[in-house]
Design an enzyme around this catalytic site. Structure first.
Site, mmCIF file in Angstrom:
data_model
loop_
_atom_site.group_PDB
_atom_site.id
_atom_site.type_symbol
_atom_site.label_atom_id
_atom_site.label_comp_id
_atom_site.label_asym_id
_atom_site.label_seq_id
_atom_site.Cartn_x
_atom_site.Cartn_y
_atom_site.Cartn_z
ATOM 1 N N LYS A 118 64.737 8.023 30.682
ATOM 2 C CA LYS A 118 65.419 8.188 31.971
ATOM 3 C C LYS A 118 65.543 9.669 32.304
ATOM 4 O O LYS A 118 65.623 10.500 31.403
ATOM 5 C CB LYS A 118 66.832 7.584 31.900
ATOM 6 C CG LYS A 118 67.400 7.229 33.249
ATOM 7 C CD LYS A 118 66.886 5.907 33.734
ATOM 8 C CE LYS A 118 67.387 5.555 35.098
ATOM 9 N NZ LYS A 118 66.924 4.217 35.496
HETATM 10 P P1 NAD Z 1 68.832 3.742 46.653
HETATM 11 O O1 NAD Z 1 69.073 5.206 46.529
HETATM 12 O O2 NAD Z 1 67.627 3.240 47.361
HETATM 13 O O3 NAD Z 1 70.100 3.028 47.322
HETATM 14 C C1 NAD Z 1 71.406 3.185 46.855
HETATM 15 C C2 NAD Z 1 72.328 2.507 47.838
HETATM 16 O O4 NAD Z 1 73.665 2.530 47.315
HETATM 17 C C3 NAD Z 1 72.409 3.191 49.205
HETATM 18 O O5 NAD Z 1 72.531 2.222 50.219
HETATM 19 C C4 NAD Z 1 73.678 4.014 49.109
HETATM 20 O O6 NAD Z 1 74.270 4.312 50.372
HETATM 21 C C5 NAD Z 1 74.534 3.054 48.296
HETATM 22 N N1 NAD Z 1 75.679 3.690 47.650
HETATM 23 C C6 NAD Z 1 75.706 4.823 46.913
HETATM 24 N N2 NAD Z 1 76.967 5.070 46.522
HETATM 25 C C7 NAD Z 1 77.735 4.067 47.013
HETATM 26 C C8 NAD Z 1 79.103 3.777 46.966
HETATM 27 N N3 NAD Z 1 79.963 4.578 46.328
HETATM 28 N N4 NAD Z 1 79.537 2.681 47.596
HETATM 29 C C9 NAD Z 1 78.690 1.857 48.259
HETATM 30 N N5 NAD Z 1 77.384 2.072 48.329
HETATM 31 C C10 NAD Z 1 76.911 3.188 47.729
HETATM 32 O O7 NAD Z 1 68.896 3.191 45.138
HETATM 33 P P2 NAD Z 1 68.235 1.873 44.571
HETATM 34 O O8 NAD Z 1 66.877 2.222 44.092
HETATM 35 O O9 NAD Z 1 68.437 0.753 45.522
HETATM 36 O O10 NAD Z 1 69.112 1.661 43.247
HETATM 37 C C11 NAD Z 1 70.360 0.967 43.295
HETATM 38 C C12 NAD Z 1 70.738 0.564 41.871
HETATM 39 O O11 NAD Z 1 69.709 -0.262 41.315
HETATM 40 C C13 NAD Z 1 70.919 1.717 40.882
HETATM 41 O O12 NAD Z 1 71.958 1.406 39.991
HETATM 42 C C14 NAD Z 1 69.605 1.750 40.149
HETATM 43 O O13 NAD Z 1 69.744 2.308 38.845
HETATM 44 C C15 NAD Z 1 69.268 0.269 40.077
HETATM 45 N N6 NAD Z 1 67.839 0.000 39.901
HETATM 46 C C16 NAD Z 1 66.906 0.395 40.804
HETATM 47 C C17 NAD Z 1 65.561 0.071 40.628
HETATM 48 C C18 NAD Z 1 64.500 0.387 41.634
HETATM 49 O O14 NAD Z 1 63.361 -0.109 41.484
HETATM 50 N N7 NAD Z 1 64.766 1.157 42.658
HETATM 51 C C19 NAD Z 1 65.164 -0.651 39.468
HETATM 52 C C20 NAD Z 1 66.149 -1.039 38.551
HETATM 53 C C21 NAD Z 1 67.475 -0.709 38.790
#
Ligand code: NAD
Length: 437
Positions: A118
């Site tokens: 990571k």
């Molecule tokens: P992203 O950056 O595309 O989106 C994050 C979202 O969360 C945004 O809408 C943002 O406004 C919102 N957010 C941030 N802080 C917040 C808060 N305090 N309250 C409410 N909303 C809030 O990120 P993502 O890629 O969608 O990732 C989201 C989660 O999924 C993370 O925990 C990440 O580790 C996990 N994840 C992502 C992937 C992937 O393929 N992108 C894969 C596995 C896990």
């Protein structure tokens, strides 16, 4: 005790900081007891192989910012280190470490030939903009995009110089996207160096962009089917409407579930009869937030968590449900961990005592890395997968994981612990086969 001195303390002593107690470490300890894996062997699996700290100096508005970044290479018993790049104000080395460990568990649960790693890049764009907006004289989003671009170019230079190509294969996580992944390709012209490349870039994978949300929705529907529940009678609330939250919402909405509440960093939307998710996605694409989309009153995170709904999906940051707010959750059937590490160990136990299932992160959000493995193999071998092949592969992987977890659930006590048992057993086996322990 002798093992504690031998393995546990060396990293902590070196960086003069103790790893905070974490859910994944506690789950691993429980699993190791059941699987009769010794404490010394467990520590070889629990602890990271390498930490890399990298300062990233970037110039903006006539000033040089020194951005901190850290890479944790956790375990590569089953294949190259694999894991996303998180760009956020609150990352630290121990969070990056736990996320890397989670990747090791996730890739093993999905039976992928990958390990876990990571990256955390610590930057607060909102705060920096407040200090620099008079100098840079551009709106917030172009400012953020440009700065992120500078930071990532610096990061990619170091990544290549350190010889991490093919050793550690990055992907997006919170705060990063295909746009940033493309920079690895620009530098190396190697399609297998990174995954989640944008459409049209050599080696891109159709379906990778939606894969995590697709997997989240598919796994949730599979779980509901196993309970004999009709998706059309299910209500859902979601925290976060980025890549994962929006696509999870989309596929659940498509299956007939009613998504009644969503929040993002800037605001929230509440529609008790169900939100028009495709319209909300269009709105979010245009405005980069869901704030000010038509809503029945305002909704913040506390309000969202308190809403009565069958399924609650945290899909933003980690550590959002703990012993302090768990009692006030309005969820009725299950918490579905689309985010990484959103629920603390204590909250996990409290949910279990209330008869609410927790579908763990290393199962639920593994769609991204499952698709990434295909993209990586495609980049290495020159083969091509279609979007339907990718989705079919995801369905097959989720079916296998769910069957494996169900078979272990009674003995392990929960889906979360069952998932950990399966992962630990596979990593342990690989390390033994390779004479690493
Ligand atoms: P992203 O950056 O595309 O989106 C994050 C979202 O969360 C945004 O809408 C943002 O406004 C919102 N957010 C941030 N802080 C917040 C808060 N305090 N309250 C409410 N909303 C809030 O990120 P993502 O890629 O969608 O990732 C989201 C989660 O999924 C993370 O925990 C990440 O580790 C996990 N994840 C992502 C992937 C992937 O393929 N992108 C894969 C596995 C896990």
């Amino acid at each position: 005790m002798e093992n504690e001195d031998k393995y546990v303390k060396n990293i902590e002593q070196f960086i003069c900081s103790r790893e905070p107690e974490s859910r994944s470490a506690r789950l691993l300890r429980d699993s190791a007891q059941r699987l009769e894996i010794s404490r010394g062997d467990l520590q070889q699996i629990e602890k990271p192989y390498t930490f890399i700290y990298q300062r990233l100096p970037v110039e903006i508005g006539g000033e040089v910012l020194n951005v901190s970044s850290g890479i944790v290479l956790h375990n590569r018993a089953r294949g190259p280190y694999k894991g996303g790049i998180r760009i956020a104000p609150d990352v630290d080395i121990w969070e990056t470490n736990e996320l890397a460990r989670l990747m090791t568990l996730k890739t093993a649960l999905a039976n992928l030939e990958l390990g876990g790693g990571k990256t955390g890049i610590k930057v607060d764009f909102d705060k920096l903009y407040q200090g620099l907006k008079d100098k840079v004289k551009v709106p917030f989003y172009p400012f953020m995009d440009r700065l992120k671009d500078h930071i990532m170019r610096e990061f990619v230079d170091h990544f290549v110089e350190r010889g991490l190509v093919h050793i550690y294969i990055p992907a997006p996580d919170m705060g990063s996207s295909g746009r940033e992944m493309m920079l690895f390709y620009n530098k190396t012209h190697d399609p297998s160096v990174v995954t989640a490349k944008p459409e049209g870039i050599e080696g891109w994978l159709p379906g990778r962009h939606e894969a995590t949300g697709f997997g989240t929705a598919y796994a949730t529907l599979k779980y509901l089917e196993n309970l004999g529940r009709d998706p059309k009678k299910i209500t859902v609330t979601i925290q976060g409407f980025g890549n994962v939250g929006s696509h999870s919402a989309f596929y659940l909405h498509e299956a007939g579930c009613r998504v009644i509440g969503v929040t993002d960093y800037y605001g929230g939307v509440y529609q008790p009869k169900g939100i028009d998710i495709p319209a909300l996605m269009d709105y979010a694409r245009e405005n980069r937030t869901i704030k000010d989309f038509p809503s029945k009153g305002t909704l913040d995170n506390a309000g969202l968590f308190a809403l009565e709904a069958d399924i609650l999906i945290p899909a933003a940051g980690g550590h959002v449900i703990d012993r302090d707010n768990c009692g006030g959750l309005g969820v009725k059937i299950a918490v579905v961990e689309a985010a990484n590490m959103p629920v603390s160990y204590e909250a996990m136990e409290m949910l279990q005592a209330r008869g609410i299932d927790l579908l763990p992160d290393n199962f639920i959000n593994s769609g991204g890395v499952i698709a990434s493995e295909l993209e990586y193999r495609q980049g290495m071998g020159g083969i091509r997968f279609s979007r339907e092949e990718v989705f079919e592969h995801l369905r097959m992987k989720f079916d296998d994981m769910f069957t494996d977890m169900l078979a272990r659930k009674k003995d392990a006590g929960s889906f979360t612990q069952a998932a950990c048992d399966i992962s630990l057993e596979r990593i342990y086996q690989a390390m033994r086969t390779r004479s690493l322990i």
